[in-house]
Design a protein around this motif. Structure first.
Motif, PDB file in Angstrom:
ATOM      1  N   THR A  96       0.787  -1.339   0.049  1.00 51.86           N
ATOM      2  CA  THR A  96       0.062  -0.131  -0.190  1.00 51.86           C
ATOM      3  C   THR A  96       1.143   1.494  -0.069  1.00 51.86           C
ATOM      4  O   THR A  96       0.629   2.366  -0.380  1.00 51.86           O
ATOM      5  N   TYR A 101       2.402   1.900  -3.243  1.00 53.24           N
ATOM      6  CA  TYR A 101       1.722   2.323  -4.521  1.00 53.24           C
ATOM      7  C   TYR A 101       1.128   3.861  -4.202  1.00 53.24           C
ATOM      8  O   TYR A 101       1.230   4.352  -5.634  1.00 53.24           O
ATOM      9  N   TRP A 140      -2.912   5.965 -13.837  1.00 53.71           N
ATOM     10  CA  TRP A 140      -3.293   4.208 -12.711  1.00 53.71           C
ATOM     11  C   TRP A 140      -2.541   5.268 -11.405  1.00 53.71           C
ATOM     12  O   TRP A 140      -3.074   5.133 -10.399  1.00 53.71           O
ATOM     13  N   ARG A 148      -7.053   6.366 -10.087  1.00 51.07           N
ATOM     14  CA  ARG A 148      -8.178   5.590  -9.574  1.00 51.07           C
ATOM     15  C   ARG A 148      -8.616   5.716  -8.479  1.00 51.07           C
ATOM     16  O   ARG A 148      -7.747   4.837  -7.418  1.00 51.07           O
ATOM     17  N   GLU A 188     -10.949   3.619  -7.521  1.00 47.11           N
ATOM     18  CA  GLU A 188     -11.146   2.488  -6.575  1.00 47.11           C
ATOM     19  C   GLU A 188      -9.447   2.427  -5.846  1.00 47.11           C
ATOM     20  O   GLU A 188      -9.841   1.483  -4.535  1.00 47.11           O
ATOM     21  N   LEU A 189      -9.364   2.223  -6.736  1.00 49.95           N
ATOM     22  CA  LEU A 189      -7.272   1.577  -5.988  1.00 49.95           C
ATOM     23  C   LEU A 189      -7.239   2.846  -5.224  1.00 49.95           C
ATOM     24  O   LEU A 189      -6.706   1.784  -4.510  1.00 49.95           O
ATOM     25  N   THR A 190      -7.014   4.361  -4.844  1.00 48.93           N
ATOM     26  CA  THR A 190      -6.913   4.693  -3.360  1.00 48.93           C
ATOM     27  C   THR A 190      -8.006   3.960  -2.745  1.00 48.93           C
ATOM     28  O   THR A 190      -7.558   3.699  -1.401  1.00 48.93           O
ATOM     29  N   CYS A 241      -6.614   1.135  -1.207  1.00 53.40           N
ATOM     30  CA  CYS A 241      -5.125   0.893  -0.367  1.00 53.40           C
ATOM     31  C   CYS A 241      -6.066   1.638   0.840  1.00 53.40           C
ATOM     32  O   CYS A 241      -5.426   1.145   1.898  1.00 53.40           O
TER      33      CYS A 241
END
Length: 190
Positions: free
Chosen positions: A18, A21, A165, A168, A170-172, A175
């Motif tokens: 995490t 990223y 990237w 995004r 949803e990725l944040t 995390c």
């Protein structure tokens, strides 16, 4: 932290991934994605370092003072950003709470007796300390609300252009959810 070595290493891996990223998000073209990525990267790597199983490496006594100093500074910065941004600093308030929780855990881990530092400030029945309980309630609420935000929303499809990237959402959110779950695990193991 108490617990099995396997759970400790899994927590280290999730928190470190995490944090990595979040470091990548610092290079995003989206200013909004960059605004909180540094604090989240610090939190991810700090949680990973604090979660290393004690059976693997016994930390030197001064390390906990270092954790407390770093996260105390991070809490001050997040508090300043909350003040500077007013109503737009909501996530920075979460960063301040998280940083203060890390200071609390570092101080609890540094107390005599190692990782079992709840003696003397437990609840009336000798159970969970009050501050730990408050932080657990906060993080349960945070995890549930963040998890709900990950559920797909019904609505018209977008124009088909996917964001970069680093932007995004949803990725944040994933995390943030993993760090919230990690914080719950660390508080429960304290």
């Amino acid at each position: 932290m108490h617990g099995t070595a396997l759970s400790g290493w899994l927590l280290v891996a999730v928190c470190a991934a995490t944090g990595a990223y979040c470091v990548l998000r610092l290079r995003s073209d989206c200013p909004r994605a960059r605004s909180s990525a540094g604090g989240e990267a610090l939190m991810g790597f700090g949680m990973a370092a604090m979660a290393v199983p004690a059976a693997f490496a016994t930390p030197p006594p001064w390390i906990f003072a270092g954790y407390a100093a770093v996260f105390g500074a991070a809490a001050l910065r997040a508090g300043w950003l909350v003040h500077a941004r007013g109503a737009g600093g909501g996530h920075h308030l979460h960063h301040a709470v998280g940083s203060l929780a890390m200071v609390y855990m570092a101080l609890a881990m540094s107390a005599p007796g190692g990782h079992t530092a709840h003696e003397g400030h437990t609840g009336p029945a000798g159970g969970v300390p009050l501050l730990t309980g408050v932080l657990l309630v906060y993080y349960v609420g945070y995890v549930l609300t963040t998890g709900m935000r990950l559920l797909p929303a019904a609505g018209p499809p977008g124009d088909g252009a996917a964001p970069g990237w680093g932007a995004r959402p949803e990725l944040t959110l994933a995390c943030r959810l993993s760090m919230g779950i990690g914080m719950l695990a660390m508080l429960l193991a304290l």
